[in-house]
Design a protein around this motif. Structure first.
Motif, mmCIF file in Angstrom:
data_model
loop_
_atom_site.group_PDB
_atom_site.id
_atom_site.type_symbol
_atom_site.label_atom_id
_atom_site.label_comp_id
_atom_site.label_asym_id
_atom_site.label_seq_id
_atom_site.Cartn_x
_atom_site.Cartn_y
_atom_site.Cartn_z
ATOM 1 N N CYS A 192 34.696 18.553 -16.074
ATOM 2 C CA CYS A 192 33.317 18.055 -16.178
ATOM 3 C C CYS A 192 33.228 16.913 -17.184
ATOM 4 O O CYS A 192 32.619 15.868 -16.899
ATOM 5 C CB CYS A 192 32.392 19.201 -16.575
ATOM 6 N N ALA A 232 34.909 13.839 -15.831
ATOM 7 C CA ALA A 232 34.029 13.176 -14.854
ATOM 8 C C ALA A 232 32.938 12.383 -15.564
ATOM 9 O O ALA A 232 32.599 11.262 -15.161
ATOM 10 C CB ALA A 232 33.407 14.219 -13.921
ATOM 11 N N LEU A 246 25.956 20.765 -12.473
ATOM 12 C CA LEU A 246 27.168 20.242 -11.838
ATOM 13 C C LEU A 246 26.907 19.907 -10.375
ATOM 14 O O LEU A 246 27.358 18.870 -9.866
ATOM 15 C CB LEU A 246 28.311 21.256 -11.941
ATOM 16 N N ASN A 252 27.135 16.270 -8.600
ATOM 17 C CA ASN A 252 27.940 16.039 -7.395
ATOM 18 C C ASN A 252 27.124 15.347 -6.310
ATOM 19 O O ASN A 252 27.608 14.425 -5.644
ATOM 20 C CB ASN A 252 28.477 17.373 -6.866
ATOM 21 N N THR A 255 25.842 15.046 -15.962
ATOM 22 C CA THR A 255 27.192 15.615 -16.131
ATOM 23 C C THR A 255 27.486 15.922 -17.596
ATOM 24 O O THR A 255 28.082 16.962 -17.911
ATOM 25 C CB THR A 255 28.246 14.637 -15.570
ATOM 26 N N SER A 279 34.266 16.015 -10.772
ATOM 27 C CA SER A 279 33.033 16.807 -10.828
ATOM 28 C C SER A 279 33.054 17.927 -9.778
ATOM 29 O O SER A 279 32.603 19.048 -10.049
ATOM 30 C CB SER A 279 31.832 15.901 -10.613
ATOM 31 N N SER A 318 35.340 20.653 -10.972
ATOM 32 C CA SER A 318 34.645 21.393 -12.021
ATOM 33 C C SER A 318 33.666 22.392 -11.427
ATOM 34 O O SER A 318 33.572 23.541 -11.884
ATOM 35 C CB SER A 318 33.919 20.412 -12.937
#
Length: 256
Positions: A218, A221, A137, A141, A168, A22, A25
């Motif tokens: 992404c 993740a 995103l 995170n 996500t 992530s 990304s």
């Protein structure tokens, strides 16, 4: 103690892998969004007339050394493709730049101003979707980092895990839509954009590839996060069945 620590270590590894993907990304998406190398190519433009003593392949030459003389008959030797020169250009979501002839540096213009009026709405939607993609995103995170550093009950960790998975996945869908909308807008601009901008040859640049790499990270993740959530739920169910079985055995054979 040993069997209980193995699933916990496995959960930590999966959470770290999801966070790393992530984070990658997020970095890739911000880099691509702020750059102007989504598309690269060349433009074919007419050479300017040579001024003064300047000679070379980047300007049109005359037969007479006194090019400015009003009585002199001037002949242009360049014909066909020799009268044109190719200039490199690169374009992104925000602006488009092309190199200068006989000068150093680049001349940049807003890409929004180059887009046909009928497609500007789609471009703005693409920009909004890209911004939301970055924001989601970043949110994912933060949630994943909280989950890694969270040492309370596993139930609270599961709640954070589920929410980060949803965020996500939603980010990935928005990113995919944003990239596809920009691709459509750029192709329409190539066909219907201003004459003094339309490229002779073009292809997608490294920023475009980076944007789709961000999307791939992404989704990876998101899959890792969902997989971790599902595996934790299955572990809980398995432990619950074991506990129920042990209670039944104790109920049937009570200790004297």
């Amino acid at each position: 103690k040993m069997p209980a620590s193995i699933p916990e270590a496995d959960r930590r590894h999966r959470a770290s892998a999801a966070f790393s993907l992530s984070f990658l990304s997020l970095v890739f998406s911000i880099t691509a969004f702020s750059s102007s190398y989504w598309c690269e190519g060349t433009r074919k433009v007419a050479k300017p007339f040579c001024k003064g003593d300047s000679q070379g392949d980047l300007c049109i030459r005359f037969n007479s050394p006194d090019g400015n003389g009003s009585q002199a008959v001037q002949y242009i030797w360049e014909t066909g493709d020799d009268k044109f020169v190719e200039k490199k250009f690169h374009a992104g979501i925000w602006y488009s730049c092309e190199e200068m002839i006989n000068e150093e540096g680049e001349k940049c213009r807003s890409f929004i101003s180059l887009t046909p009026a009928s497609d500007r709405g789609v471009l703005w939607l693409s920009i909004v979707a890209e911004l939301l993609y970055v924001v989601l995103l970043l949110t994912g995170n933060i949630l994943m980092s909280v989950e890694i550093c969270y040492y309370s009950s596993v139930i609270d960790g599961l709640k954070i895990n589920a929410f980060s998975a949803v965020v996500t996945v939603l980010a990935g869908l928005l990113g995919m839509v944003a990239h596809m909308m920009y691709t459509t807008v750029f192709q329409m601009t190539v066909n219907l954009g201003p004459e003094d901008w339309r490229p002779h040859t073009w292809d997608y640049g490294w920023s475009y590839g980076l944007a789709w790499t961000s999307f791939a990270c992404c989704m990876a993740a998101a899959v890792t996060t969902i997989n971790k959530y599902t595996k934790t739920i299955l572990e809980f169910k398995h432990k619950r069945k074991k506990l129920e079985r042990s209670f039944r055995i104790q109920y049937k054979f009570p200790e004297h």
